[in-house]
Design an enzyme around this catalytic site. Structure first.
Site, short mmCIF file in Angstrom:
data_model
loop_
_atom_site.label_atom_id
_atom_site.label_comp_id
_atom_site.label_asym_id
_atom_site.label_seq_id
_atom_site.Cartn_x
_atom_site.Cartn_y
_atom_site.Cartn_z
N PHE A 12 -9.09 37.88 52.88
CA PHE A 12 -8.72 38.16 54.27
C PHE A 12 -7.26 38.59 54.35
O PHE A 12 -6.51 38.47 53.43
CB PHE A 12 -8.99 36.96 55.18
N VAL A 41 0.88 41.08 55.24
CA VAL A 41 2.31 40.88 55.07
C VAL A 41 2.87 42.02 54.20
O VAL A 41 2.40 42.25 53.09
CB VAL A 41 2.60 39.52 54.41
N ARG A 61 14.60 42.06 50.48
CA ARG A 61 15.69 41.12 50.20
C ARG A 61 16.64 40.96 51.39
O ARG A 61 17.84 40.76 51.21
CB ARG A 61 16.48 41.57 48.95
N ARG A 62 16.10 41.05 52.58
CA ARG A 62 16.94 40.87 53.77
C ARG A 62 16.43 39.72 54.64
O ARG A 62 16.83 39.61 55.80
CB ARG A 62 17.01 42.16 54.58
N GLY A 63 15.53 38.93 54.12
CA GLY A 63 15.07 37.76 54.85
C GLY A 63 14.05 38.03 55.93
O GLY A 63 13.77 37.15 56.75
N LEU A 64 13.46 39.23 55.94
CA LEU A 64 12.52 39.55 57.02
C LEU A 64 11.25 38.72 56.92
O LEU A 64 10.76 38.20 57.92
CB LEU A 64 12.20 41.05 56.98
N LEU A 65 10.69 38.61 55.71
CA LEU A 65 9.48 37.79 55.55
C LEU A 65 9.77 36.34 55.93
O LEU A 65 8.96 35.70 56.61
CB LEU A 65 8.98 37.87 54.10
N VAL A 93 6.80 44.38 53.52
CA VAL A 93 8.17 44.75 53.85
C VAL A 93 8.43 46.10 53.19
O VAL A 93 8.15 46.29 52.00
CB VAL A 93 9.19 43.71 53.35
N TYR A 103 5.04 32.62 47.91
CA TYR A 103 4.75 31.76 49.05
C TYR A 103 5.02 30.27 48.84
O TYR A 103 4.99 29.51 49.80
CB TYR A 103 3.31 31.99 49.51
#
Length: 431
Positions: free
Chosen positions: A431, A98, A106-110, A100, A139
């Site tokens: 992992f 993961v 801070r654009r909501g992609l995750l 970005v 998370y």
């Protein structure tokens, strides 16, 4: 193909859609460049890195976020099994890689990639999702809870009280420790690990690709391969019951005295005799004055194996494996419980994937769990239940923090009786 979009403004103020989509093979090198950048590696992957990394990736579970044609975020998952309390293998979706780009944070992609992946895992029938969190605060908002912790010790060998001139415990029970090659580890290691995960809750399965990376059959240029030393423990009957892989530095004092540290990369054992013998072996290697344990369970026996347990200095204890429940009924029914008992749990899940009210009837032989309209004994969110699932956390402690609401007096204590385990869970693998 269904795409998720996030809007971002260009310098002129117009909106450009950011497309989140499943990756194609041709996009993988650029995706890997973004991943390398996020993990602070040299950005441009070599051809060998692309080939090696691609061979371990399930491409239809790999996402990228694209601003026009430029990849700006990465995300993937893969099928996994995790051992529940009692030894059952539970279907999991393991999240990894993961990142970005710093230009698109801070654009909501995750959030969008995570929502897409969790929905797909739920539809597939996975019971839980798992990940190793590089940063703690990220998370929890997606329903993950810290479920397995790790600890690391450094053993001051001269102070430990072990006498390297005396035979180790392996000689006392008829077993033996033999140095091994990578080929022998690839041959013996997988079956040994399968025995470990059949009995140790928290352990995840290892793939053939992972064994090849761990033994140098596959290598990557961004992390140059340095062959470790391997040793196998065999019982008196010749059965392999333990494995250790370790590396050592080359450090000497100005007066010519050895000051070398052996760092354990992997140590798995399926019997107490094998565990004792392998730790004694590593602590008796000539010129080694310190042994770093690698990631162990916080209640690992290593310090207690030493005549002077203070010689094992605790370097850190930290959260490690995080769990997100996707199916409360199957997750709670997959594990065993030390005593009979019943609880009604009101599980809150903002994502709508696993919430509801459930009655758990538990016992040493297993459990039944079903939706119910009965009054709850405990109210908690799905991430908190993930923290309790493998037995590492206390409901009483979480109730004191306000993360668990006790609707029935004594219910948090009953949850501890049912969920907590005599030994803590352990996950030896990143992992």
């Amino acid at each position: 193909m269904t795409h998720a979009h996030a809007d971002t403004r260009t310098p002129t103020g117009t909106r450009t859609p950011i497309d989140i989509r499943t990756l194609t093979d041709s996009e993988f090198p650029d995706w890997l460049r973004v991943l390398n950048t996020g993990f602070l590696r040299a950005p441009t992957p070599t051809d060998r890195d692309v080939e090696t990394r691609r061979s371990g990736v399930v491409i239809d579970r790999t996402q990228g976020a694209f601003d026009d044609s430029r990849c700006v975020a990465t995300f993937r998952s893969f099928p996994q099994e995790i051992t529940a309390v009692g030894g059952a293998a539970v279907a999991a979706s393991a999240v990894t890689n993961v990142s970005v780009s710093p230009t698109h944070r801070r654009r909501g992609l995750l959030s969008r990639m995570m929502a897409k992946d969790l929905a797909a895992a739920k539809e597939r029938g996975d019971v839980v999702s798992t990940l190793i969190a590089a940063e703690y605060p990220i998370y929890g908002r997606f329903g993950f809870g810290p479920a397995v912790s790790v600890a690391e010790w450094t053993v001051d060998v001269p102070r430990s009280g072990l006498d390297p001139r005396r035979p180790g415990p392996s000689a006392e029970d008829g077993g033996r420790v033999d140095l091994a090659t990578a080929d022998e580890v690839r041959k013996e290691g997988p079956a040994l690990h399968e025995r470990l995960r059949a009995e140790q809750h928290g352990v995840v399965n290892r793939t053939e690709h992972g064994w090849k990376l761990a033994t140098g059959e596959l290598t990557v240029d961004y992390d140059p391969w340095k062959e470790p030393y391997y040793a196998l423990y065999r019982s008196a009957s010749g059965e392999v019951e333990g494995l250790v892989a370790y590396r050592a530095d080359d450090k000497w004092s100005e007066s010519g005295q050895p000051q070398n540290t052996a760092t354990v990369q992997d140590l798995i054992a399926v019997t107490p005799a094998a565990e004792r013998a392998l730790w004694h072996f590593v602590c008796s290697v000539d010129w080694v004055t310190a042994v770093t344990s690698g990631f162990r369970a916080p209640d690992d026996v290593l310090p207690l194996l030493l005549p002077d347990r203070r010689a094992a200095r605790l370097m850190f204890v930290a959260d490690f494996l995080w769990v997100r429940l996707l199916d409360v009924v199957r997750a709670l029914e997959a594990r065993t419980y030390p005593v009979p008992g019943a609880l009604v749990l009101d599980v809150r899940d903002e994502a709508g994937l696993a919430g509801g009210r459930f009655r758990l009837d538990a016992g040493p032989e297993g459990a039944s769990c079903a939706p119910t309209d009965a009054s709850p004994d405990l109210t908690l969110d799905v991430g908190t239940l993930g923290s309790l699932w493998l037995g590492d956390e206390s409901a009483v402690r979480l109730a004191a923090l306000g993360h668990v609401t006790e609707e029935t007096a004594g219910a948090a204590g009953m949850a501890d009786v049912l969920f907590r385990t005599a030994r803590r869970p352990w996950c030896p693998d990143v992992f």
